[in-house]
Write a protein that holds these residues in place. Structure first.
Motif, PDB file in Angstrom:
ATOM      1  N   MET B   1     -17.978 -18.635  24.383  1.00 60.87           N
ATOM      2  CA  MET B   1     -16.519 -17.942  23.260  1.00 60.87           C
ATOM      3  C   MET B   1     -16.279 -18.215  21.860  1.00 60.87           C
ATOM      4  SD  MET B   1     -13.118 -18.479  24.706  1.00 60.87           S
ATOM      5  CE  MET B   1     -13.851 -20.428  25.989  1.00 60.87           C
ATOM      6  N   SER B   2     -16.190 -17.194  20.911  1.00 66.23           N
ATOM      7  CA  SER B   2     -16.420 -16.898  19.584  1.00 66.23           C
ATOM      8  C   SER B   2     -15.581 -17.332  18.719  1.00 66.23           C
ATOM      9  CB  SER B   2     -16.307 -15.474  18.682  1.00 66.23           C
ATOM     10  OG  SER B   2     -14.958 -14.959  18.783  1.00 66.23           O
ATOM     11  N   HIS B   3     -16.442 -17.698  17.826  1.00 65.18           N
ATOM     12  CA  HIS B   3     -14.706 -19.333  16.901  1.00 65.18           C
ATOM     13  C   HIS B   3     -13.911 -18.015  16.331  1.00 65.18           C
ATOM     14  CE1 HIS B   3     -18.402 -21.133  14.789  1.00 65.18           C
ATOM     15  NE2 HIS B   3     -17.767 -21.439  16.236  1.00 65.18           N
ATOM     16  N   THR B   4     -13.877 -16.845  16.396  1.00 64.49           N
ATOM     17  CA  THR B   4     -12.698 -16.301  15.781  1.00 64.49           C
ATOM     18  C   THR B   4     -11.450 -16.390  17.252  1.00 64.49           C
ATOM     19  OG1 THR B   4     -13.862 -14.163  15.305  1.00 64.49           O
ATOM     20  CG2 THR B   4     -11.643 -14.059  15.645  1.00 64.49           C
ATOM     21  N   PHE B   5     -11.824 -16.741  19.047  1.00 63.97           N
ATOM     22  CA  PHE B   5     -10.734 -17.081  19.204  1.00 63.97           C
ATOM     23  C   PHE B   5     -10.370 -18.371  19.469  1.00 63.97           C
ATOM     24  CE2 PHE B   5     -10.769 -19.054  23.554  1.00 63.97           C
ATOM     25  CZ  PHE B   5      -9.652 -18.495  24.219  1.00 63.97           C
ATOM     26  N   PHE B   6     -10.709 -19.115  18.415  1.00 66.10           N
ATOM     27  CA  PHE B   6     -10.402 -20.159  18.339  1.00 66.10           C
ATOM     28  C   PHE B   6      -8.794 -20.597  17.679  1.00 66.10           C
ATOM     29  CE2 PHE B   6     -14.180 -22.123  20.971  1.00 66.10           C
ATOM     30  CZ  PHE B   6     -13.642 -22.459  21.999  1.00 66.10           C
ATOM     31  N   ILE B   7      -9.432 -19.562  15.978  1.00 63.22           N
ATOM     32  CA  ILE B   7      -8.424 -19.817  14.779  1.00 63.22           C
ATOM     33  C   ILE B   7      -7.354 -18.806  15.650  1.00 63.22           C
ATOM     34  CG2 ILE B   7      -8.562 -18.867  12.959  1.00 63.22           C
ATOM     35  CD1 ILE B   7     -11.634 -19.116  13.234  1.00 63.22           C
ATOM     36  N   ALA B   8      -7.665 -17.604  16.225  1.00 67.29           N
ATOM     37  CA  ALA B   8      -6.391 -16.967  16.552  1.00 67.29           C
ATOM     38  C   ALA B   8      -5.962 -17.566  17.927  1.00 67.29           C
ATOM     39  CB  ALA B   8      -7.263 -15.673  17.042  1.00 67.29           C
ATOM     40  N   LEU B   9      -6.257 -17.783  18.944  1.00 68.38           N
ATOM     41  CA  LEU B   9      -5.281 -19.290  19.526  1.00 68.38           C
ATOM     42  C   LEU B   9      -4.356 -20.418  19.177  1.00 68.38           C
ATOM     43  CD1 LEU B   9      -4.358 -19.072  22.709  1.00 68.38           C
ATOM     44  CD2 LEU B   9      -6.059 -20.426  23.052  1.00 68.38           C
ATOM     45  N   SER B  10      -5.107 -20.850  18.173  1.00 64.29           N
ATOM     46  CA  SER B  10      -4.806 -22.033  16.986  1.00 64.29           C
ATOM     47  C   SER B  10      -3.350 -21.359  16.312  1.00 64.29           C
ATOM     48  CB  SER B  10      -5.351 -22.422  15.890  1.00 64.29           C
ATOM     49  OG  SER B  10      -6.532 -22.983  16.830  1.00 64.29           O
ATOM     50  N   TYR B  11      -3.224 -20.456  15.636  1.00 65.28           N
ATOM     51  CA  TYR B  11      -1.885 -19.623  14.909  1.00 65.28           C
ATOM     52  C   TYR B  11      -1.204 -19.476  15.525  1.00 65.28           C
ATOM     53  CZ  TYR B  11      -4.186 -20.592  10.689  1.00 65.28           C
ATOM     54  OH  TYR B  11      -4.314 -20.526   9.008  1.00 65.28           O
ATOM     55  N   ILE B  12      -1.751 -18.952  16.968  1.00 66.57           N
ATOM     56  CA  ILE B  12      -0.871 -17.818  17.807  1.00 66.57           C
ATOM     57  C   ILE B  12       0.212 -19.202  18.336  1.00 66.57           C
ATOM     58  CG2 ILE B  12      -0.503 -16.665  20.290  1.00 66.57           C
ATOM     59  CD1 ILE B  12      -3.174 -15.107  19.131  1.00 66.57           C
ATOM     60  N   LEU B  13      -0.597 -20.138  19.126  1.00 67.23           N
ATOM     61  CA  LEU B  13       0.018 -22.197  19.618  1.00 67.23           C
ATOM     62  C   LEU B  13       1.048 -22.055  18.521  1.00 67.23           C
ATOM     63  CD1 LEU B  13      -2.324 -22.691  22.043  1.00 67.23           C
ATOM     64  CD2 LEU B  13      -0.101 -21.254  22.433  1.00 67.23           C
ATOM     65  N   THR B  14       0.873 -21.709  17.631  1.00 67.02           N
ATOM     66  CA  THR B  14       1.699 -22.838  16.240  1.00 67.02           C
ATOM     67  C   THR B  14       2.991 -22.045  16.162  1.00 67.02           C
ATOM     68  OG1 THR B  14      -0.707 -24.148  14.810  1.00 67.02           O
ATOM     69  CG2 THR B  14       1.198 -24.066  13.625  1.00 67.02           C
TER      70      THR B  14
END
Lengths: 255, 51
Positions: B1-14
């Motif tokens: 999985m790309s780094h963008t996925f982890f960054i986006a998911l962090s911001y969405i969940l927050t």
């Protein structure tokens, strides 16, 4: 002449929930608006100005929510511990209200901290979770928060609940320095402190400034939620008192 | 999985958790205000004891 004659009315004045309602009602929209504004500025800096890390690339962007969430987790726990002292030592009527409003907010930010940390850990460390001292003590923090929330629900009588929760809160406060210094005391996968440390921050200003703005924004949002929660809690107590009053009157009429 | 996925998911969940807190604050406040208004409409306000 006793000094108490002057201090006691002053404390009573500050403790007066009616006075708190009017003061917090005035403050709330301003603190909330300032928080929202700073959050917008912070997010702009994070997404469009702050550079990518030379090692971590863009995943460093997770730091700007992870670190403020961690700070708020500890901040609200310390607020709760101070309120617990207020309940046990001074029996301040607003102390329990403050503690009760702070608990779910603190728990939510602890959860954010753990989840974002995990999502940062996977691409950077290669694992979502590691049982190192920092991560484990933060998980304990979440469990303490949840335990406090559960204890409130378990004890019906508000004054007894307030005392029991206050004692548990103060016992749990032992975990606050453990979370903070775990990275110094033990060999952790988690990196040591780079903002609040002796000798000053080790982050470059291009990242430190957006981080601090995000931290202040998160704090203002948290304080807004706390004030709003306290106001609702005071209303809830009025509702409870009036409901009991109504029941007593109906009893008296029936008799 | 790309780094963008982890960054986006962090911001969405927050964002979801914070929005949840805000929503909860509004709903809880409304429930209490209504309950208080109902009690007062039935004449259970503290002042009604005097009259």
């Amino acid at each position: 002449m006793s000094l108490d004659r002057y201090i006691e009315p002053m404390i009573r004045e500050l403790a007066n929930p009616t006075r708190f309602m009017s003061l917090s009602g005035t403050l709330l929209p301003w603190v909330g608006a300032l928080g929202a504004l700073l959050l917008a500025v912070g997010l702009y800096l994070v997404w469009f100005v702050a550079p990518a890390d030379y090692q971590q690339g863009d995943t460093v962007k997770i730091m700007y929510i992870h670190v403020p969430a961690a700070w708020l987790s500890l901040f609200f726990y310390m607020t709760m511990a101070a309120s617990a002292l207020g309940t046990l030592v001074w029996r301040h009527p607003l102390a329990d209200v403050s503690q009760k409003a702070a608990a779910p907010i603190g728990a939510a930010f602890t959860l954010i901290c753990l989840v974002t940390g995990s999502l940062w850990g996977k691409p950077m460390w290669g694992t979502y979770w590691q049982w190192d001292a920092r991560l484990t003590s933060m998980l304990v923090m979440l469990l303490v928060y949840l335990g406090i929330l559960a204890l409130w629900r378990a004890i019906e009588e508000p004054n007894r609940a307030a005392r029991a929760v206050s004692i548990l809160t103060l016992v749990g406060a032992v975990n606050v320095p453990i979370v903070k210094f775990s990275v110094d005391w033990w060999n952790t996968l988690h990196q040591p402190a780079s903002v609040f440390r002796l000798g000053g921050p080790t982050i470059h200003a291009s990242m430190l400034v957006p981080l601090l703005i995000m931290a202040v924004a998160f704090t203002l949002v948290g304080v807004t939620l706390h004030l709003a929660g306290m106001r609702t809690e005071i209303l809830r107590r009025r509702v409870r008192t009036l409901t009991i009053l109504e029941a007593e009157r109906l009893d008296a009429q029936a008799a | 999985m790309s780094h963008t996925f982890f960054i986006a998911l962090s911001y969405i969940l927050t964002a979801l958790v914070v929005l949840g807190l805000i929503l909860r604050a509004f709903i809880d406040h409304r429930i209490q205000v209504r309950a208080l208004a109902e009690l007062e409409a039935r004449g259970i306000g503290r002042r009604s004891r005097r009259g």
